[in-house]
Scaffold this motif. Structure first.
Motif, mmCIF file in Angstrom:
data_model
loop_
_atom_site.group_PDB
_atom_site.id
_atom_site.type_symbol
_atom_site.label_atom_id
_atom_site.label_comp_id
_atom_site.label_asym_id
_atom_site.label_seq_id
_atom_site.Cartn_x
_atom_site.Cartn_y
_atom_site.Cartn_z
ATOM 1 N N LEU A 187 -5.430 20.837 4.473
ATOM 2 C CA LEU A 187 -5.686 19.466 4.045
ATOM 3 C C LEU A 187 -5.290 18.525 5.178
ATOM 4 N N THR A 188 -6.234 17.704 5.638
ATOM 5 C CA THR A 188 -5.931 16.791 6.743
ATOM 6 C C THR A 188 -5.850 15.342 6.295
ATOM 7 N N GLY A 189 -6.530 14.993 5.190
ATOM 8 C CA GLY A 189 -6.508 13.604 4.766
ATOM 9 C C GLY A 189 -6.693 13.455 3.276
ATOM 10 N N LEU A 190 -6.070 12.421 2.718
ATOM 11 C CA LEU A 190 -6.219 12.079 1.305
ATOM 12 C C LEU A 190 -6.349 10.564 1.211
ATOM 13 N N SER A 191 -7.496 10.121 0.684
ATOM 14 C CA SER A 191 -7.747 8.688 0.540
ATOM 15 C C SER A 191 -7.894 8.379 -0.945
ATOM 16 N N ILE A 192 -7.146 7.381 -1.420
ATOM 17 C CA ILE A 192 -7.125 7.040 -2.845
ATOM 18 C C ILE A 192 -7.455 5.567 -3.007
ATOM 19 N N ARG A 193 -8.359 5.279 -3.935
ATOM 20 C CA ARG A 193 -8.705 3.898 -4.257
ATOM 21 C C ARG A 193 -8.649 3.711 -5.775
ATOM 22 N N ASP A 194 -7.764 2.818 -6.191
ATOM 23 C CA ASP A 194 -7.707 2.363 -7.584
ATOM 24 C C ASP A 194 -7.439 3.497 -8.569
ATOM 25 N N VAL A 195 -6.413 4.274 -8.287
ATOM 26 C CA VAL A 195 -5.963 5.306 -9.217
ATOM 27 C C VAL A 195 -4.621 4.870 -9.799
ATOM 28 N N LEU A 201 -4.782 3.659 -0.547
ATOM 29 C CA LEU A 201 -3.848 4.560 0.123
ATOM 30 C C LEU A 201 -4.636 5.547 0.985
ATOM 31 N N ASP A 202 -4.255 5.667 2.250
ATOM 32 C CA ASP A 202 -4.864 6.624 3.167
ATOM 33 C C ASP A 202 -3.760 7.433 3.827
ATOM 34 N N VAL A 214 -15.489 17.485 3.519
ATOM 35 C CA VAL A 214 -15.087 16.251 2.842
ATOM 36 C C VAL A 214 -15.519 16.330 1.379
ATOM 37 N N ILE A 215 -14.551 16.159 0.482
ATOM 38 C CA ILE A 215 -14.825 16.175 -0.953
ATOM 39 C C ILE A 215 -14.453 14.809 -1.526
ATOM 40 N N ARG A 216 -15.379 14.220 -2.271
ATOM 41 C CA ARG A 216 -15.124 12.910 -2.872
ATOM 42 C C ARG A 216 -15.361 13.002 -4.381
ATOM 43 N N ARG A 217 -14.461 12.410 -5.143
ATOM 44 C CA ARG A 217 -14.599 12.377 -6.606
ATOM 45 C C ARG A 217 -14.508 10.926 -7.060
ATOM 46 N N ILE A 218 -15.504 10.533 -7.846
ATOM 47 C CA ILE A 218 -15.565 9.159 -8.357
ATOM 48 C C ILE A 218 -15.464 9.228 -9.876
ATOM 49 N N VAL A 219 -14.483 8.498 -10.426
ATOM 50 C CA VAL A 219 -14.304 8.445 -11.878
ATOM 51 C C VAL A 219 -14.491 7.007 -12.325
ATOM 52 N N LYS A 220 -15.401 6.780 -13.251
ATOM 53 C CA LYS A 220 -15.680 5.433 -13.722
ATOM 54 C C LYS A 220 -14.837 5.091 -14.938
ATOM 55 N N PRO A 239 -13.608 -1.042 -11.862
ATOM 56 C CA PRO A 239 -14.732 -0.295 -12.449
ATOM 57 C C PRO A 239 -14.652 1.205 -12.218
ATOM 58 N N GLN A 240 -13.961 1.624 -11.160
ATOM 59 C CA GLN A 240 -13.930 3.054 -10.869
ATOM 60 C C GLN A 240 -12.764 3.391 -9.961
ATOM 61 N N ALA A 241 -12.407 4.666 -9.967
ATOM 62 C CA ALA A 241 -11.402 5.204 -9.047
ATOM 63 C C ALA A 241 -12.096 6.188 -8.125
ATOM 64 N N VAL A 242 -11.677 6.227 -6.862
ATOM 65 C CA VAL A 242 -12.299 7.121 -5.880
ATOM 66 C C VAL A 242 -11.198 7.860 -5.135
ATOM 67 N N VAL A 243 -11.343 9.188 -5.059
ATOM 68 C CA VAL A 243 -10.410 10.017 -4.295
ATOM 69 C C VAL A 243 -11.222 10.831 -3.298
ATOM 70 N N THR A 244 -10.813 10.805 -2.026
ATOM 71 C CA THR A 244 -11.511 11.546 -0.983
ATOM 72 C C THR A 244 -10.515 12.432 -0.252
ATOM 73 N N THR A 245 -10.881 13.688 -0.099
ATOM 74 C CA THR A 245 -10.032 14.620 0.654
ATOM 75 C C THR A 245 -10.843 15.198 1.807
ATOM 76 N N SER A 246 -10.163 15.503 2.902
ATOM 77 C CA SER A 246 -10.826 16.163 4.034
ATOM 78 C C SER A 246 -10.015 17.397 4.411
ATOM 79 N N PHE A 247 -10.720 18.442 4.786
ATOM 80 C CA PHE A 247 -10.092 19.721 5.122
ATOM 81 C C PHE A 247 -10.625 20.210 6.462
ATOM 82 N N ASP A 248 -9.735 20.740 7.266
ATOM 83 C CA ASP A 248 -10.103 21.382 8.523
ATOM 84 C C ASP A 248 -10.062 22.882 8.276
#
Length: 553
Positions: free
Chosen positions: A2-10, A16-17, A94-100, A60-69
């Motif tokens: 796991l190289t990165g975790l980006s969180i929006r509105d959770v 948070l990056d 890169v995996i992104r999950r969007i929850v409304k 309106p939504q939460a977004v979580v993004t992870t990146s893996f090397d």
């Protein structure tokens, strides 16, 4: 990793990056600061069921993004390719999950739509999360056999090949038996039908030949007088052909006298040839269309027989010869097949014996590996204050219906937490704190030979301190030598072992409460570990103790 975790509105996290590196990373913070939110966000990206309650209030939504090397041969890349998603070997995954907020959710892998099922499969290959309520990973008995095989470096390929060969032999035998059973049910009908058809002995295109013969004789009876009259005009000493030949002989004597006579001779010669041709054709037609009542009756009788048989067997008359051969072959196959069954049964017996031999070798290898694994785990238990507990790898034979490519063994990790207490599954026997420490002991003993190279421990040190916490920290550090390890901890001894340190803090501006995460430098890290040692008021002694822990790490 796991190289990165980006969180929006959770929940309490607005933006948070985070970046992660190799080795052991620790996450600390006061109780209630939001450490569980961070893990919930990571779980979302790994396929955990979406919950609209995680969306920050008013958004309106939460977004979580992870990146893996990942290396090019990582199983996750193969899984992505199998599902038709693009991904370059050298590029991050890169995996992104969007929850409304209204309950809907979307998943993207390398910016391509993916199913929640695929996300869960990827998550299992990429990250292992172990918490006190965890029922996955090492706690799931379905994966214990594969873990033991990996630990013992056991080659299951011979058993897999033998099982495939056995299954193929069984399939051939079953197909032969089914074919014979079907044929045997129809034996009486087949015998009668084949006898009837063979007695009739139909030939290919016979119906067409007979029909033409009958039509010719019927026409011949009607045209006989005309044909005879036509032949009489041509044939005989006084027929037209004889007259033409006589004329040709006369002209032949005088043709040299004048060109026109020669031309007349040539024309008469052609007429002789054509008349002779007509004579031959009339003779052939007379023979072909000769009316013979006995032959006509025989042809009609045969024709009616063939057509009756064709109607009976729902086929064309011209197919009767082929049908006779097909049904005869089926009848012959009953006898030949019964003899062939013996060979197929012998092949099944031999294939089963080969599989049982390969499976027995697997069982022996697993028993040997289980003994070594039990000893390795036992060596880890006492320092983790689990000295009264026992661990064992239980091997039990599977029912024959459950035998498979990986052998005949059920493998399950079991524990007994007190002397004399019965062994049972880890997930049901151990308390929360014990469970996490057992998982750590297992992880260290197994040296994490699975595909997932990122391991997350959630409060593995709850309820322990002092030497036990130090032992936990030392083992986490050792485990991080072969995998990326992230641990949420309340223990200063564990925190001091980290190669990177993230502080989770909650702030309130009088209106909104937020959770933030900060990467600590050396000074702030010492202050955080001192806080963990002393509580709300950080003392000089706590700072000195923090220095000692950091230096010892």
């Amino acid at each position: 990793m796991l190289t990165g975790l980006s969180i929006r509105d959770v929940v309490l996290i607005e933006t948070l990056d985070l970046e992660f590196g190799e080795g052991l990373g620790v996450l600390t913070g006061e109780t209630g600061a939001g450490k569980s939110i961070l893990l919930d966000a990571l779980g979302l990206a790994l396929g955990v069921r979406a919950d609209s309650g995680l969306v920050r209030a008013g958004q309106p939504q939460a977004v979580v993004t992870t990146s893996f090397d990942l290396p090019a041969d990582h199983p996750a890349r193969a899984l992505i390719a199998e599902n038709g998603l693009d991904g370059e070997p050298g590029e991050p995954l890169v995996i992104r999950r969007i929850v409304k907020a209204d309950g809907g959710s979307r998943a993207l892998v390398n910016d391509q739509a993916a199913s929640a099922t695929l996300l869960r499969e990827l998550g299992g290959l990429l990250v292992e999360i172990h918490g006190q309520q965890d029922d996955r990973g090492l706690l799931n008995p379905r994966g214990h056999r594969a873990l033991l095989d990996a630990y013992g470096r056991i080659d299951t390929a011979p058993a897999e090949a033998a099982h495939r060969a056995w299954a193929a032999a069984e399939a051939r035998l079953a197909a032969a038996r089914e074919s014979l059973e079907t044929a045997a049910r129809d034996r009486e009908w087949l015998e009668h039908t084949v006898a009837e058809l063979r007695a009739a002995a139909p030939e290919e295109d016979e119906e067409e030949t007979l029909a033409a013969m009958r039509a010719d004789m019927q026409k011949g009876a009607r045209l006989a007088d005309d044909i005879a009259a036509a032949r009489a005009h041509l044939e005989g000493s006084e027929g037209a052909l004889a007259e033409l030949r006589q004329t040709a002989r006369r002209l032949d004597r005088i043709a040299p006298e004048h060109p026109k006579l020669a031309e007349a001779l040539a024309a008469v010669d052609r007429a002789v040839i054509e008349a002779a041709e007509a004579e031959d054709r009339l003779a052939e037609a007379s023979d072909a269309m000769a009316y013979d009542p006995d032959r006509l009756e025989a042809a009609e009788t045969r024709l009616f027989l063939l057509r009756d048989l064709a109607r009976k067997h729902r086929t064309d008359p011209d197919r009767l010869a082929a049908l006779t051969e097909d049904l005869g072959a089926q009848l012959d196959a009953i006898g030949a097949g019964e003899a062939g069954l013996h060979d197929l049964e012998s092949a099944v017996t031999a294939a089963r014996a080969q599989y049982e031999s390969a499976a027995a070798a697997l069982t022996s290898a697993r028993a040997n590996a289980a003994g070594r694994l039990d000893a390795a785990v036992a060596a880890e238990l006492k320092p983790l204050k689990l000295d009264a507990a026992q661990f064992r790898t239980a091997l039990a034979p599977l029912a024959e219906a459950q035998w498979g490519p990986h052998g005949r063994d059920r493998v399950e990790f079991e524990i007994s937490t007190n002397p004399g207490a019965p062994f049972g599954p880890l997930a049901r026997i151990a308390s929360g704190g014990e469970m996490s420490r057992f998982v750590l002991a297992l992880k260290v003993a197994l040296a994490e030979r699975g595909a997932a190279r990122t391991i997350v421990f959630d409060e593995i040190d709850r309820g322990v301190g002092g030497a036990v916490a130090s032992a936990i920290g030392e083992r986490l550090h050792r485990l991080a030598g072969g995998a990326q390890v992230l641990v949420v901890t309340h223990s200063p001894q564990v925190a001091a072992r980290g190669q990177s340190h993230l502080l989770i803090e909650k702030s309130h501006d009088g209106i909104v409460t937020r959770t933030g995460v900060h990467r600590l430098d050396a000074d702030r890290r010492r202050e955080e570990i001192a806080r963990m040692l002393s509580g709300a008021e950080v003392t000089d002694e706590a700072r000195a103790q923090a220095n000692r822990l950091l230096e010892a790490a």
